[in-house]
Design a protein around this motif. Sequence first.
Motif, PDB file in Angstrom:
ATOM      1  N   ASN A   1      62.100  35.480  -0.249  1.00 53.26           N
ATOM      2  CA  ASN A   1      62.628  35.765   1.097  1.00 53.26           C
ATOM      3  C   ASN A   1      64.011  35.167   1.310  1.00 53.26           C
ATOM      4  O   ASN A   1      64.545  35.223   2.424  1.00 53.26           O
ATOM      5  CB  ASN A   1      61.689  35.231   2.178  1.00 53.26           C
ATOM      6  N   LEU A   2      64.601  34.575   0.274  1.00 54.61           N
ATOM      7  CA  LEU A   2      65.944  34.018   0.437  1.00 54.61           C
ATOM      8  C   LEU A   2      66.880  35.056   1.072  1.00 54.61           C
ATOM      9  O   LEU A   2      66.954  36.197   0.615  1.00 54.61           O
ATOM     10  CB  LEU A   2      66.512  33.598  -0.941  1.00 54.61           C
ATOM     11  N   GLY A   3      67.565  34.646   2.104  1.00 57.60           N
ATOM     12  CA  GLY A   3      68.512  35.540   2.783  1.00 57.60           C
ATOM     13  C   GLY A   3      67.851  36.525   3.719  1.00 57.60           C
ATOM     14  O   GLY A   3      68.524  37.209   4.488  1.00 57.60           O
ATOM     15  N   HIS A   4      66.509  36.619   3.660  1.00 55.46           N
ATOM     16  CA  HIS A   4      65.826  37.661   4.422  1.00 55.46           C
ATOM     17  C   HIS A   4      65.523  37.272   5.866  1.00 55.46           C
ATOM     18  O   HIS A   4      65.538  38.126   6.741  1.00 55.46           O
ATOM     19  CB  HIS A   4      64.542  38.099   3.707  1.00 55.46           C
TER      20      HIS A   4
ATOM     21  N   VAL B   1      74.792  34.500   2.739  1.00 54.31           N
ATOM     22  CA  VAL B   1      75.905  33.632   3.151  1.00 54.31           C
ATOM     23  C   VAL B   1      75.427  32.680   4.256  1.00 54.31           C
ATOM     24  O   VAL B   1      75.743  31.480   4.248  1.00 54.31           O
ATOM     25  CB  VAL B   1      77.119  34.473   3.631  1.00 54.31           C
ATOM     26  N   MET B   2      74.610  33.192   5.178  1.00 47.76           N
ATOM     27  CA  MET B   2      74.096  32.319   6.245  1.00 47.76           C
ATOM     28  C   MET B   2      73.209  31.211   5.674  1.00 47.76           C
ATOM     29  O   MET B   2      73.253  30.060   6.140  1.00 47.76           O
ATOM     30  CB  MET B   2      73.316  33.141   7.284  1.00 47.76           C
ATOM     31  N   ALA B   3      72.422  31.557   4.649  1.00 53.11           N
ATOM     32  CA  ALA B   3      71.557  30.540   4.026  1.00 53.11           C
ATOM     33  C   ALA B   3      72.417  29.457   3.365  1.00 53.11           C
ATOM     34  O   ALA B   3      72.120  28.263   3.470  1.00 53.11           O
ATOM     35  CB  ALA B   3      70.626  31.193   3.005  1.00 53.11           C
ATOM     36  N   ALA B   4      73.501  29.883   2.701  1.00 55.09           N
ATOM     37  CA  ALA B   4      74.399  28.901   2.063  1.00 55.09           C
ATOM     38  C   ALA B   4      75.026  27.997   3.125  1.00 55.09           C
ATOM     39  O   ALA B   4      75.099  26.774   2.969  1.00 55.09           O
ATOM     40  CB  ALA B   4      75.478  29.631   1.264  1.00 55.09           C
TER      41      ALA B   4
ATOM     42  N   LEU C   1      61.902  28.511   5.690  1.00 50.69           N
ATOM     43  CA  LEU C   1      63.217  29.016   5.295  1.00 50.69           C
ATOM     44  C   LEU C   1      63.423  28.750   3.812  1.00 50.69           C
ATOM     45  O   LEU C   1      62.885  27.782   3.265  1.00 50.69           O
ATOM     46  CB  LEU C   1      64.320  28.300   6.075  1.00 50.69           C
ATOM     47  N   VAL C   2      64.207  29.599   3.171  1.00 55.45           N
ATOM     48  CA  VAL C   2      64.592  29.349   1.784  1.00 55.45           C
ATOM     49  C   VAL C   2      66.063  28.939   1.809  1.00 55.45           C
ATOM     50  O   VAL C   2      66.912  29.683   2.317  1.00 55.45           O
ATOM     51  CB  VAL C   2      64.425  30.614   0.916  1.00 55.45           C
ATOM     52  N   LEU C   3      66.332  27.749   1.306  1.00 55.25           N
ATOM     53  CA  LEU C   3      67.706  27.232   1.385  1.00 55.25           C
ATOM     54  C   LEU C   3      68.205  26.851  -0.009  1.00 55.25           C
ATOM     55  O   LEU C   3      67.463  26.217  -0.788  1.00 55.25           O
ATOM     56  CB  LEU C   3      67.747  25.995   2.292  1.00 55.25           C
ATOM     57  N   PRO C   4      69.441  27.233  -0.340  1.00 55.14           N
ATOM     58  CA  PRO C   4      69.981  26.850  -1.646  1.00 55.14           C
ATOM     59  C   PRO C   4      70.209  25.343  -1.736  1.00 55.14           C
ATOM     60  O   PRO C   4      70.584  24.701  -0.752  1.00 55.14           O
ATOM     61  CB  PRO C   4      71.332  27.579  -1.715  1.00 55.14           C
TER      62      PRO C   4
ATOM     63  N   ALA D   1      72.572  28.430  14.004  1.00 56.85           N
ATOM     64  CA  ALA D   1      73.917  27.991  14.426  1.00 56.85           C
ATOM     65  C   ALA D   1      74.727  27.529  13.219  1.00 56.85           C
ATOM     66  O   ALA D   1      75.920  27.830  13.098  1.00 56.85           O
ATOM     67  CB  ALA D   1      73.800  26.891  15.475  1.00 56.85           C
ATOM     68  N   LYS D   2      74.081  26.799  12.301  1.00 59.10           N
ATOM     69  CA  LYS D   2      74.768  26.399  11.051  1.00 59.10           C
ATOM     70  C   LYS D   2      75.104  27.640  10.232  1.00 59.10           C
ATOM     71  O   LYS D   2      76.178  27.748   9.653  1.00 59.10           O
ATOM     72  CB  LYS D   2      73.881  25.476  10.226  1.00 59.10           C
ATOM     73  N   GLY D   3      74.150  28.569  10.175  1.00 66.03           N
ATOM     74  CA  GLY D   3      74.315  29.775   9.355  1.00 66.03           C
ATOM     75  C   GLY D   3      75.462  30.652   9.807  1.00 66.03           C
ATOM     76  O   GLY D   3      76.160  31.264   8.982  1.00 66.03           O
ATOM     77  N   THR D   4      75.660  30.750  11.110  1.00 68.29           N
ATOM     78  CA  THR D   4      76.774  31.583  11.596  1.00 68.29           C
ATOM     79  C   THR D   4      78.089  30.806  11.604  1.00 68.29           C
ATOM     80  O   THR D   4      79.153  31.376  11.858  1.00 68.29           O
ATOM     81  CB  THR D   4      76.507  32.084  13.041  1.00 68.29           C
TER      82      THR D   4
END
Length: 347
Positions: free
Chosen positions: A238-241, A266-269, A316-319, A340-343
Amino acid sequence: MKTVRVEASGCYDVMIGSGILDQAGALLQKIMSPCRAAIITDDIVQGLFGSRVEKSLQAAGFKTEIFAFPNGEKQKTLQTLADALEWLAEIHLSRSDLVVALGGGVPGDLAGFAAAVYCRGVRFIQIPTTLLAAVDSSVGGKTAVDLKAGKNLAGAFHQPELVICDTDIMKNLPPELMRDGAAEMLKYGVLADAALFDRMADGSWLERMEETIAQCVEIKRDYVMQDELDNGARQFLNLGHTFGHAVEKCANFSITHGQGVGIGLVMAARAAGVEIERTEKGVSACGLPVKSPYSARELAEAALSDKKRRGGKITLVLPEKMGKCMLKTIPVEELPEYFAKGTGENP
Ligand code: GLY
Protein backbone atom coordinates in the motif's frame (compact mmCIF):
# COMPACT_ATOMS: atom_id res chain seq x y z
CA MET A 1 11.05 -15.72 -21.18
CA LYS A 2 11.18 -15.32 -17.39
CA THR A 3 9.09 -17.33 -14.94
CA VAL A 4 8.25 -16.24 -11.40
CA ARG A 5 6.80 -18.96 -9.18
CA VAL A 6 4.17 -17.95 -6.62
CA GLU A 7 3.51 -20.35 -3.77
CA ALA A 8 0.43 -19.28 -1.85
CA SER A 9 -2.86 -21.13 -1.19
CA GLY A 10 -2.56 -21.89 -4.90
CA CYS A 11 0.83 -22.29 -6.61
CA TYR A 12 1.37 -20.93 -10.09
CA ASP A 13 3.81 -19.45 -12.56
CA VAL A 14 3.83 -15.88 -13.80
CA MET A 15 5.32 -16.13 -17.30
CA ILE A 16 6.77 -12.98 -18.79
CA GLY A 17 8.09 -12.86 -22.33
CA SER A 18 7.93 -11.51 -25.84
CA GLY A 19 5.11 -12.82 -28.04
CA ILE A 20 3.75 -15.29 -25.49
CA LEU A 21 0.13 -14.23 -25.97
CA ASP A 22 0.08 -16.48 -29.02
CA GLN A 23 1.48 -19.33 -26.93
CA ALA A 24 -1.30 -19.06 -24.31
CA GLY A 25 -2.86 -22.38 -25.36
CA ALA A 26 0.45 -24.25 -25.38
CA LEU A 27 1.45 -22.82 -21.99
CA LEU A 28 -1.93 -23.68 -20.49
CA GLN A 29 -1.84 -27.20 -21.90
CA LYS A 30 1.27 -27.86 -19.80
CA ILE A 31 -0.71 -27.40 -16.57
CA MET A 32 -4.21 -28.65 -17.44
CA SER A 33 -6.05 -30.85 -19.89
CA PRO A 34 -8.09 -29.07 -22.54
CA CYS A 35 -11.49 -27.92 -21.25
CA ARG A 36 -13.90 -25.08 -21.92
CA ALA A 37 -12.35 -21.66 -21.48
CA ALA A 38 -14.70 -18.75 -20.75
CA ILE A 39 -12.85 -15.55 -21.60
CA ILE A 40 -14.04 -12.45 -19.71
CA THR A 41 -12.74 -9.15 -21.04
CA ASP A 42 -13.82 -5.66 -22.11
CA ASP A 43 -14.86 -4.56 -25.58
CA ILE A 44 -11.61 -2.69 -26.36
CA VAL A 45 -9.38 -5.59 -25.29
CA GLN A 46 -11.62 -8.02 -27.13
CA GLY A 47 -11.05 -6.06 -30.34
CA LEU A 48 -7.29 -5.93 -29.78
CA PHE A 49 -6.46 -9.40 -28.50
CA GLY A 50 -9.64 -11.52 -28.22
CA SER A 51 -9.26 -13.49 -31.44
CA ARG A 52 -5.53 -14.12 -30.91
CA VAL A 53 -6.21 -15.61 -27.49
CA GLU A 54 -9.12 -17.69 -28.79
CA LYS A 55 -7.04 -18.97 -31.72
CA SER A 56 -4.16 -19.96 -29.46
CA LEU A 57 -6.42 -21.71 -26.94
CA GLN A 58 -8.38 -23.50 -29.66
CA ALA A 59 -5.17 -24.72 -31.32
CA ALA A 60 -4.31 -26.39 -28.00
CA GLY A 61 -7.72 -28.10 -27.80
CA PHE A 62 -9.58 -25.66 -25.51
CA LYS A 63 -13.16 -24.73 -26.46
CA THR A 64 -13.53 -20.97 -26.10
CA GLU A 65 -16.42 -18.59 -25.43
CA ILE A 66 -16.02 -14.86 -24.91
CA PHE A 67 -17.91 -12.26 -22.86
CA ALA A 68 -16.99 -8.60 -23.28
CA PHE A 69 -18.41 -5.73 -21.21
CA PRO A 70 -17.90 -2.03 -22.00
CA ASN A 71 -14.40 -0.73 -21.23
CA GLY A 72 -13.82 1.54 -18.24
CA GLU A 73 -13.37 1.76 -14.47
CA LYS A 74 -17.10 2.56 -14.08
CA GLN A 75 -17.95 -0.96 -15.26
CA LYS A 76 -16.34 -2.64 -12.26
CA THR A 77 -19.70 -3.09 -10.60
CA LEU A 78 -21.93 -5.71 -9.04
CA GLN A 79 -24.13 -5.38 -12.14
CA THR A 80 -21.30 -6.29 -14.53
CA LEU A 81 -20.34 -9.12 -12.20
CA ALA A 82 -23.94 -10.36 -12.23
CA ASP A 83 -24.00 -10.20 -16.05
CA ALA A 84 -20.75 -12.18 -16.23
CA LEU A 85 -22.05 -14.80 -13.77
CA GLU A 86 -25.36 -15.17 -15.65
CA TRP A 87 -23.37 -15.62 -18.86
CA LEU A 88 -21.21 -18.33 -17.26
CA ALA A 89 -24.41 -20.11 -16.22
CA GLU A 90 -25.97 -19.68 -19.69
CA ILE A 91 -22.99 -21.30 -21.37
CA HIS A 92 -23.13 -24.08 -18.72
CA LEU A 93 -19.55 -23.60 -17.59
CA SER A 94 -18.77 -26.43 -15.19
CA ARG A 95 -16.44 -26.72 -12.24
CA SER A 96 -13.93 -28.59 -14.38
CA ASP A 97 -13.73 -25.66 -16.82
CA LEU A 98 -11.77 -22.43 -16.75
CA VAL A 99 -12.25 -18.66 -16.68
CA VAL A 100 -9.72 -16.54 -18.56
CA ALA A 101 -9.35 -12.97 -17.26
CA LEU A 102 -8.11 -10.98 -20.25
CA GLY A 103 -7.32 -7.28 -19.94
CA GLY A 104 -6.27 -4.60 -17.50
CA GLY A 105 -7.16 -4.27 -13.83
CA VAL A 106 -10.92 -4.01 -14.37
CA PRO A 107 -11.44 -7.23 -16.38
CA GLY A 108 -8.77 -8.95 -14.27
CA ASP A 109 -10.37 -8.13 -10.92
CA LEU A 110 -13.92 -8.69 -12.14
CA ALA A 111 -13.28 -11.96 -13.98
CA GLY A 112 -11.24 -13.20 -11.01
CA PHE A 113 -14.13 -12.44 -8.66
CA ALA A 114 -16.57 -14.17 -11.03
CA ALA A 115 -14.27 -17.23 -11.00
CA ALA A 116 -14.07 -17.07 -7.20
CA VAL A 117 -17.83 -17.22 -6.70
CA TYR A 118 -19.24 -19.02 -9.75
CA CYS A 119 -20.20 -22.54 -8.57
CA ARG A 120 -18.33 -21.67 -5.34
CA GLY A 121 -15.09 -21.29 -7.25
CA VAL A 122 -13.68 -22.35 -10.61
CA ARG A 123 -10.12 -22.23 -11.94
CA PHE A 124 -8.95 -19.11 -13.71
CA ILE A 125 -5.91 -17.65 -15.41
CA GLN A 126 -4.85 -14.05 -15.85
CA ILE A 127 -3.68 -12.55 -19.15
CA PRO A 128 -2.86 -8.92 -18.26
CA THR A 129 -2.82 -6.41 -21.12
CA THR A 130 -1.76 -3.32 -19.17
CA LEU A 131 1.50 -2.75 -17.33
CA LEU A 132 -0.35 -2.05 -14.08
CA ALA A 133 -2.17 -5.37 -14.32
CA ALA A 134 1.09 -7.14 -15.25
CA VAL A 135 3.08 -5.91 -12.24
CA ASP A 136 0.27 -5.68 -9.72
CA SER A 137 -3.36 -6.74 -10.06
CA SER A 138 -2.88 -10.00 -12.00
CA VAL A 139 -0.60 -11.42 -9.29
CA GLY A 140 -1.54 -12.29 -5.71
CA GLY A 141 -5.16 -13.37 -5.96
CA LYS A 142 -7.02 -10.21 -4.97
CA THR A 143 -10.28 -10.02 -6.93
CA ALA A 144 -13.04 -7.45 -6.50
CA VAL A 145 -15.67 -5.08 -7.77
CA ASP A 146 -16.45 -1.59 -6.51
CA LEU A 147 -19.48 -0.66 -4.41
CA LYS A 148 -21.14 2.76 -4.25
CA ALA A 149 -19.37 3.21 -0.91
CA GLY A 150 -15.90 2.66 -2.34
CA LYS A 151 -13.47 0.83 -4.56
CA ASN A 152 -12.87 -2.93 -4.24
CA LEU A 153 -15.28 -3.23 -1.31
CA ALA A 154 -16.70 -6.57 -2.48
CA GLY A 155 -14.20 -9.24 -3.38
CA ALA A 156 -12.41 -12.46 -2.59
CA PHE A 157 -8.94 -13.92 -2.47
CA HIS A 158 -8.70 -16.41 -5.33
CA GLN A 159 -5.33 -17.27 -6.84
CA PRO A 160 -5.02 -17.83 -10.59
CA GLU A 161 -3.55 -21.04 -12.05
CA LEU A 162 -1.25 -19.14 -14.41
CA VAL A 163 -0.40 -15.57 -15.41
CA ILE A 164 0.73 -14.88 -18.98
CA CYS A 165 2.34 -11.49 -19.54
CA ASP A 166 3.36 -10.65 -23.12
CA THR A 167 6.00 -7.92 -23.06
CA ASP A 168 5.25 -6.99 -26.70
CA ILE A 169 1.85 -5.76 -25.49
CA MET A 170 3.51 -3.80 -22.67
CA LYS A 171 5.98 -2.15 -25.08
CA ASN A 172 3.18 -0.88 -27.29
CA LEU A 173 0.84 0.60 -24.70
CA PRO A 174 -0.53 4.14 -24.96
CA PRO A 175 1.62 6.53 -22.84
CA GLU A 176 -1.02 6.93 -20.12
CA LEU A 177 -1.20 3.18 -19.49
CA MET A 178 2.61 3.00 -19.53
CA ARG A 179 2.80 5.74 -16.88
CA ASP A 180 0.20 4.06 -14.68
CA GLY A 181 2.22 0.84 -14.65
CA ALA A 182 5.44 2.78 -14.04
CA ALA A 183 3.92 4.25 -10.85
CA GLU A 184 3.55 0.76 -9.34
CA MET A 185 7.03 -0.19 -10.54
CA LEU A 186 8.52 2.89 -8.86
CA LYS A 187 6.68 1.77 -5.74
CA TYR A 188 8.48 -1.59 -5.79
CA GLY A 189 11.77 0.27 -6.11
CA VAL A 190 11.07 2.45 -3.05
CA LEU A 191 9.89 -0.62 -1.13
CA ALA A 192 12.61 -3.10 -1.86
CA ASP A 193 15.15 -2.23 -4.55
CA ALA A 194 16.92 1.12 -4.91
CA ALA A 195 18.57 0.04 -8.20
CA LEU A 196 15.14 -0.75 -9.63
CA PHE A 197 13.92 2.73 -8.64
CA ASP A 198 16.93 4.34 -10.33
CA ARG A 199 16.40 2.27 -13.48
CA MET A 200 12.81 3.48 -13.61
CA ALA A 201 13.99 7.04 -13.06
CA ASP A 202 16.64 6.99 -15.81
CA GLY A 203 14.34 5.26 -18.31
CA SER A 204 16.66 2.28 -18.88
CA TRP A 205 13.90 -0.09 -17.73
CA LEU A 206 12.32 0.36 -21.14
CA GLU A 207 15.23 -1.52 -22.75
CA ARG A 208 15.08 -4.19 -20.03
CA MET A 209 11.35 -4.61 -19.77
CA GLU A 210 11.10 -8.37 -19.34
CA GLU A 211 13.67 -8.40 -16.56
CA THR A 212 12.19 -5.33 -14.85
CA ILE A 213 8.61 -6.67 -14.89
CA ALA A 214 9.89 -9.98 -13.50
CA GLN A 215 11.72 -8.14 -10.71
CA CYS A 216 8.54 -6.25 -9.77
CA VAL A 217 6.52 -9.47 -9.78
CA GLU A 218 9.15 -11.14 -7.59
CA ILE A 219 8.93 -8.32 -5.06
CA LYS A 220 5.14 -8.53 -4.99
CA ARG A 221 5.32 -12.35 -4.81
CA ASP A 222 7.52 -12.17 -1.71
CA TYR A 223 5.00 -10.01 0.17
CA VAL A 224 2.07 -12.17 -0.97
CA MET A 225 3.82 -15.35 0.15
CA GLN A 226 4.45 -13.88 3.59
CA ASP A 227 0.91 -12.65 4.06
CA GLU A 228 -1.54 -13.76 1.39
CA LEU A 229 -4.62 -12.46 3.24
CA ASP A 230 -3.28 -8.95 3.78
CA ASN A 231 -3.09 -8.81 7.54
CA GLY A 232 0.59 -7.95 7.86
CA ALA A 233 3.48 -7.75 5.42
CA ARG A 234 1.25 -7.41 2.35
CA GLN A 235 0.30 -3.99 3.65
CA PHE A 236 3.72 -2.79 2.45
CA LEU A 237 2.20 -2.93 -1.04
CA ASN A 238 0.00 0.00 0.00
CA LEU A 239 3.01 2.32 -0.14
CA GLY A 240 1.85 5.59 -1.69
CA HIS A 241 -1.72 4.32 -1.79
CA THR A 242 -3.23 5.86 1.37
CA PHE A 243 -1.97 9.27 0.28
CA GLY A 244 -2.60 8.61 -3.43
CA HIS A 245 -6.07 7.20 -2.92
CA ALA A 246 -7.03 10.33 -0.98
CA VAL A 247 -5.91 12.46 -3.94
CA GLU A 248 -7.89 10.23 -6.34
CA LYS A 249 -10.94 10.56 -4.09
CA CYS A 250 -10.67 14.35 -3.84
CA ALA A 251 -10.37 14.46 -7.64
CA ASN A 252 -13.52 12.36 -7.86
CA PHE A 253 -11.40 9.75 -9.68
CA SER A 254 -10.77 12.08 -12.62
CA ILE A 255 -7.06 11.28 -12.29
CA THR A 256 -5.71 7.81 -12.93
CA HIS A 257 -4.65 5.41 -10.18
CA GLY A 258 -1.04 5.71 -11.36
CA GLN A 259 -1.15 9.48 -11.06
CA GLY A 260 -2.51 9.11 -7.53
CA VAL A 261 0.25 6.64 -6.64
CA GLY A 262 2.91 8.97 -8.12
CA ILE A 263 1.77 11.82 -5.89
CA GLY A 264 1.34 9.35 -3.01
CA LEU A 265 4.95 8.13 -3.28
CA VAL A 266 6.25 11.70 -3.04
CA MET A 267 3.90 12.44 -0.12
CA ALA A 268 5.12 9.30 1.68
CA ALA A 269 8.74 10.43 1.21
CA ARG A 270 7.87 13.89 2.55
CA ALA A 271 5.91 12.47 5.48
CA ALA A 272 8.89 10.29 6.39
CA GLY A 273 11.38 13.07 5.66
CA VAL A 274 13.62 10.82 3.53
CA GLU A 275 14.66 10.63 -0.14
CA ILE A 276 12.29 13.48 -1.05
CA GLU A 277 14.23 14.90 -4.00
CA ARG A 278 15.19 11.49 -5.42
CA THR A 279 11.59 10.27 -5.21
CA GLU A 280 10.21 13.43 -6.78
CA LYS A 281 12.71 13.24 -9.66
CA GLY A 282 12.00 9.56 -10.34
CA VAL A 283 8.22 10.00 -10.28
CA SER A 284 8.43 13.05 -12.50
CA ALA A 285 10.82 11.29 -14.94
CA CYS A 286 8.13 8.65 -15.44
CA GLY A 287 5.70 11.38 -16.52
CA LEU A 288 3.68 11.33 -13.30
CA PRO A 289 2.54 14.28 -11.18
CA VAL A 290 4.34 14.90 -7.87
CA LYS A 291 2.16 17.44 -6.10
CA SER A 292 -1.33 17.25 -4.65
CA PRO A 293 -3.67 20.05 -5.75
CA TYR A 294 -5.64 19.45 -2.52
CA SER A 295 -4.92 20.62 1.01
CA ALA A 296 -3.80 18.26 3.76
CA ARG A 297 -7.15 18.74 5.51
CA GLU A 298 -9.17 17.78 2.41
CA LEU A 299 -6.96 14.75 1.83
CA ALA A 300 -7.06 13.56 5.44
CA GLU A 301 -10.87 13.73 5.43
CA ALA A 302 -10.98 11.64 2.27
CA ALA A 303 -8.51 9.12 3.72
CA LEU A 304 -10.51 8.65 6.90
CA SER A 305 -13.17 6.76 4.99
CA ASP A 306 -10.54 4.43 3.49
CA LYS A 307 -11.22 0.71 3.99
CA LYS A 308 -7.60 0.17 5.06
CA ARG A 309 -8.48 1.82 8.34
CA ARG A 310 -8.83 -0.77 11.12
CA GLY A 311 -10.79 0.43 14.14
CA GLY A 312 -9.39 3.71 15.35
CA LYS A 313 -6.03 3.06 13.74
CA ILE A 314 -4.53 3.29 10.28
CA THR A 315 -1.31 1.74 9.00
CA LEU A 316 0.93 3.93 6.87
CA VAL A 317 3.86 2.71 4.82
CA LEU A 318 6.79 5.09 5.17
CA PRO A 319 10.21 4.95 3.51
CA GLU A 320 13.28 4.60 5.75
CA LYS A 321 15.65 4.92 2.81
CA MET A 322 15.38 4.10 -0.88
CA GLY A 323 14.64 0.35 -1.08
CA LYS A 324 13.49 -0.04 2.53
CA CYS A 325 10.19 0.92 4.17
CA MET A 326 8.45 0.51 7.50
CA LEU A 327 4.84 0.02 8.58
CA LYS A 328 3.64 2.60 11.06
CA THR A 329 0.28 2.13 12.73
CA ILE A 330 -1.05 5.42 14.06
CA PRO A 331 -4.27 6.58 15.73
CA VAL A 332 -6.50 8.13 13.05
CA GLU A 333 -6.36 11.46 14.93
CA GLU A 334 -2.69 11.72 13.89
CA LEU A 335 -3.43 11.28 10.19
CA PRO A 336 -3.85 15.02 9.41
CA GLU A 337 -0.33 15.58 10.76
CA TYR A 338 1.14 13.05 8.31
CA PHE A 339 -0.85 14.55 5.45
CA ALA A 340 0.41 18.01 6.40
CA LYS A 341 4.01 16.71 6.23
CA GLY A 342 3.19 14.88 3.00
CA THR A 343 1.90 17.97 1.21
CA GLY A 344 4.73 20.10 2.58
CA GLU A 345 2.29 22.31 4.50
CA ASN A 346 4.00 21.37 7.75
CA PRO A 347 7.53 20.18 6.95
N1 GLY B 1 -2.38 -4.31 -4.93
C1 GLY B 1 -1.94 -4.58 -3.62
C2 GLY B 1 -2.08 -6.03 -3.25
O1 GLY B 1 -2.25 -6.87 -4.10
O2 GLY B 1 -2.00 -6.33 -2.09
